[in-house]
Design a protein around this motif. Structure first.
Motif, PDB file in Angstrom:
ATOM      1  N   PHE A   1      62.399  13.190  -8.919  1.00 28.09           N
ATOM      2  CA  PHE A   1      62.248  13.918  -7.655  1.00 28.09           C
ATOM      3  C   PHE A   1      61.316  13.178  -6.702  1.00 28.09           C
ATOM      4  CE2 PHE A   1      63.434  17.326 -10.574  1.00 28.09           C
ATOM      5  CZ  PHE A   1      64.314  18.078  -9.814  1.00 28.09           C
ATOM      6  N   HIS A   2      61.498  13.454  -5.420  1.00 23.68           N
ATOM      7  CA  HIS A   2      60.503  13.079  -4.428  1.00 23.68           C
ATOM      8  C   HIS A   2      59.429  14.165  -4.411  1.00 23.68           C
ATOM      9  CE1 HIS A   2      62.671   9.702  -2.581  1.00 23.68           C
ATOM     10  NE2 HIS A   2      63.769  10.398  -2.825  1.00 23.68           N
ATOM     11  N   ARG A   3      58.202  13.779  -4.071  1.00 28.11           N
ATOM     12  CA  ARG A   3      57.090  14.727  -4.002  1.00 28.11           C
ATOM     13  C   ARG A   3      57.029  15.376  -2.619  1.00 28.11           C
ATOM     14  NH1 ARG A   3      57.311  13.675  -8.800  1.00 28.11           N
ATOM     15  NH2 ARG A   3      55.552  13.404 -10.204  1.00 28.11           N
ATOM     16  N   GLY A   4      56.506  16.601  -2.599  1.00 23.95           N
ATOM     17  CA  GLY A   4      56.394  17.329  -1.342  1.00 23.95           C
ATOM     18  C   GLY A   4      55.543  16.622  -0.315  1.00 23.95           C
ATOM     19  N   SER A   5      54.503  15.904  -0.769  1.00 21.30           N
ATOM     20  CA  SER A   5      53.621  15.204   0.171  1.00 21.30           C
ATOM     21  C   SER A   5      54.391  14.200   1.021  1.00 21.30           C
ATOM     22  CB  SER A   5      52.495  14.492  -0.589  1.00 21.30           C
ATOM     23  OG  SER A   5      53.023  13.613  -1.567  1.00 21.30           O
ATOM     24  N   GLU A   6      55.439  13.609   0.427  1.00 20.62           N
ATOM     25  CA  GLU A   6      56.277  12.659   1.166  1.00 20.62           C
ATOM     26  C   GLU A   6      56.989  13.357   2.331  1.00 20.62           C
ATOM     27  OE1 GLU A   6      59.868   9.463   0.145  1.00 20.62           O
ATOM     28  OE2 GLU A   6      58.921  10.638  -1.455  1.00 20.62           O
TER      29      GLU A   6
END
Length: 256
Positions: free
Chosen positions: A6-11
């Motif tokens: 997954f990509h992280r929310g911060s991104e």
């Protein structure tokens, strides 16, 4: 499965320049304050996940609580400062940006192994375990991963073992009963991950109706339930977040 599915929310939040005061809005007009879950947010091509994990936790760290939102149920993100809405980003804008990102390429069956922990993901419904031939095919799928299991996992566990089986199905009524499925899965990993299936002291099979994860959230007189699962890692939801509706995940680890 490897880390970094997954990509992280911060991104996501950095790309749109939103503050910690900002909020995610859903199609039923519920809101999520970013600062409450910023570290635990994950996203993929088709869905957003809200978890209670830390940002440093991997995709196979078990979340106590995980909520799954297909992008169709996300209305957008509001960039808020104090009582002022500075800007609103609609879901179409967000999805366009998400589609421009590199996505993890996964083929099934897929294996994630760390020392003392294994996650095995198989696509399709586990109907074939009803027969002797079906049990043999499942065992063959596991045996094909023998070298990877041995290199990363080490020797078979000798002490008590926990096994979690999470089945995601678009037609759960057509599945075999949980006991029959569990016995087949325990047999398949015997000799590779543990010496004897009698070591499995904690067994938890669960079946989820995958179509319910994609029900449209709407504003109604009674709040609609959001698709939520307890005690599950984000990695177990990655197939669902990338278009796979029928699959199952087997996780094995020492029993503490």
């Amino acid at each position: 499965m490897n880390e970094g599915l997954f990509h992280r929310g911060s991104e996501l939040f950095d790309a749109f320049g939103v503050s910690l005061e900002s909020e995610i809005t859903y199609t039923d007009f519920c809101k999520e304050l970013i600062w409450l879950h910023r570290d635990g947010i994950r996203f993929a091509r088709d869905a957003l996940l809200i978890t209670d994990l830390r940002q440093s936790d991997g995709d196979w760290a078990e979340a106590g609580e995980l909520r799954f939102y297909p992008w169709d149920n996300v209305q957008g993100i509001r960039n808020v400062k104090g009582a002022t809405i500075l800007q609103e980003y609609e879901c179409d804008q967000i999805r366009e940006w998400v589609s421009s990102l590199a996505q993890s390429s996964v083929t099934y069956p897929y294996l994630g192994v760390t020392r003392g922990h294994i996650a095995f993901v198989l696509e399709g419904a586990p109907r074939s375990v009803r027969s002797k031939g079906g049990k043999a095919r499942l065992r063959e799928e596991v045996l094909r991963q023998r070298e990877t299991i041995g290199a990363s996992f080490g020797r078979p566990l000798q002490g008590p073992v926990e096994m979690m089986i999470d089945v995601f199905s678009s037609e759960p009524v057509s599945l075999p009963d949980a006991d029959r499925l569990s016995n087949s899965v325990m047999d398949a990993f015997q000799g590779l991950v543990y010496l004897d299936d009698k070591q499995v002291r904690h067994l938890r099979p669960r079946i989820f109706e995958s179509s319910s994860a994609f029900e449209r959230l709407e504003c109604t007189s009674e709040p609609m339930p959001h698709f939520e699962i307890e005690d599950i890692p984000p990695g177990s939801l990655f197939p669902l977040a990338t278009g796979v509706r029928d699959y199952y995940v087997v996780r094995i680890r020492p029993h503490s």
